[in-house]
Design a protein around this motif. Structure first.
Motif, mmCIF file in Angstrom:
data_model
loop_
_atom_site.group_PDB
_atom_site.id
_atom_site.type_symbol
_atom_site.label_atom_id
_atom_site.label_comp_id
_atom_site.label_asym_id
_atom_site.label_seq_id
_atom_site.Cartn_x
_atom_site.Cartn_y
_atom_site.Cartn_z
ATOM 1 N N GLY A 1 0.788 -1.387 0.088
ATOM 2 C CA GLY A 1 -0.237 -0.112 0.119
ATOM 3 C C GLY A 1 0.865 1.406 0.068
ATOM 4 O O GLY A 1 0.210 2.257 0.084
ATOM 5 N N ARG B 1 -0.390 5.837 -0.756
ATOM 6 C CA ARG B 1 -0.460 5.804 0.281
ATOM 7 C C ARG B 1 -1.663 6.511 1.191
ATOM 8 O O ARG B 1 -2.131 6.584 2.402
ATOM 9 N N HIS C 1 -5.122 5.564 -1.355
ATOM 10 C CA HIS C 1 -5.314 4.243 -1.221
ATOM 11 C C HIS C 1 -6.283 3.870 -2.578
ATOM 12 O O HIS C 1 -7.266 3.055 -2.595
ATOM 13 N N ASP D 1 -4.680 2.082 -4.680
ATOM 14 C CA ASP D 1 -3.665 1.189 -5.186
ATOM 15 C C ASP D 1 -4.149 0.093 -6.089
ATOM 16 O O ASP D 1 -3.613 -0.561 -7.185
ATOM 17 N N TYR E 1 -7.933 0.794 -0.899
ATOM 18 C CA TYR E 1 -7.229 -0.429 -0.580
ATOM 19 C C TYR E 1 -7.485 -0.685 0.902
ATOM 20 O O TYR E 1 -6.897 -1.847 1.580
#
Length: 273
Positions: free
Chosen positions: A176, A180, A183, A185, A241
């Protein structure tokens, strides 16, 4: 719609790829796939320019909600062609570096690109001071399009690229760390899978002729990863994510790692070692 670059560069591509493919490998089977991959990249980087323009305009207009909604869709085009985009280290650093790459992290004046703006949008919920980064990202994206359009890709970079895309997901992105703050991802993961799959699809004919069992195994593993990712789809994209548990992430990492290991064998299959 056919991109105008295709009409302009296709004859030259056929000639240049014949030279590069023969210099790098005895396999004439690489000439046509490399030509087709170049056209795929031209399409993707053209879409990257268009979507990045919309994204950066939203940032400059101070429209946080719109900018957030356009962030991940713009990045997928970069992620699909990352193996060749990364041939230009200066642009890759300017467009796609993470805060970890800089001594002062997010406060480093050299930290720029998608992830610098991502930090402002999600961590600070602001576009203040982002105009210069938005303008630089747009300029870098246009420069990337120009360079890729004029580049004859080394076959080894393209064939290796299928594995490199998946290896990066397995090695670092699964944690991740890439997106970051937002999110998003899973958008990147799917784009990396799509980019790797495109390379395999373009090499399908010679692989089927010489390595049919290998190709069948690769196809099964692509399908396995796609099936896992499909569980997290939400509308036209993916859920955050953050919603994935540690167990979910491990369940994804296993098949991705296997796929990366298998794709790494293709370099030898085409005599590019």
């Amino acid at each position: 719609m056919t991109h105008p670059f295709k009409r302009l560069v296709l004859p030259a591509l056929l000639a240049s790829f014949a030279v590069h493919a023969n210099a790098a490998s005895d396999s004439a089977a690489l000439v046509q796939p490399m030509t087709e991959y170049k056209l795929y990249v031209i399409d993707e980087v053209h879409e990257l320019v268009n979507d990045t323009r919309a994204f950066t305009q939203a940032v400059e207009n101070g429209d946080i909600a719109k900018a957030k909604s356009l962030y991940a869709p713009a990045r997928i085009h970069y992620e699909r062609i990352e193996p060749v985009a990364e041939l230009f280290a200066d642009l890759d650093a300017s467009m796609d570096a993470r805060e970890d790459d800089y001594e002062k992290g997010v406060n480093d004046p050299n930290f720029s690109g998608f992830h610098r703006i991502e930090y402002a949008l999600w961590a600070q919920n602001s576009t203040q001071g982002m105009d210069k980064f938005a303008q630089q990202l747009m300029s870098d994206t246009q420069e990337l399009e120009s360079r890729l359009t004029n580049l004859a890709f080394p076959p080894s970079n393209v064939v290796d690229g299928s594995a490199a895309l998946i290896e990066e997901v397995a090695a670092t992105k699964i944690s991740g760390e890439e997106d970051r703050y937002s999110h998003t991802d899973l958008w990147d993961f799917q784009a990396n899978i799509d980019g790797a799959k495109k390379i395999v699809d373009l090499l399908r004919e010679p692989l089927q002729a010489e390595h049919a069992q290998f190709l069948a195994k690769i196809d099964r593993n692509f399908q396995r990863v796609d099936t896992i990712l499909a569980k997290y789809r939400e509308g036209d994209g993916f859920q955050s994510y953050e919603a994935l548990s540690t167990q979910d992430r491990k369940a994804l990492q296993g098949p991705i790692t296997v796929l990366a290991e298998e794709l790494s064998q293709m370099r030898g299959m085409f005599g590019l070692n």
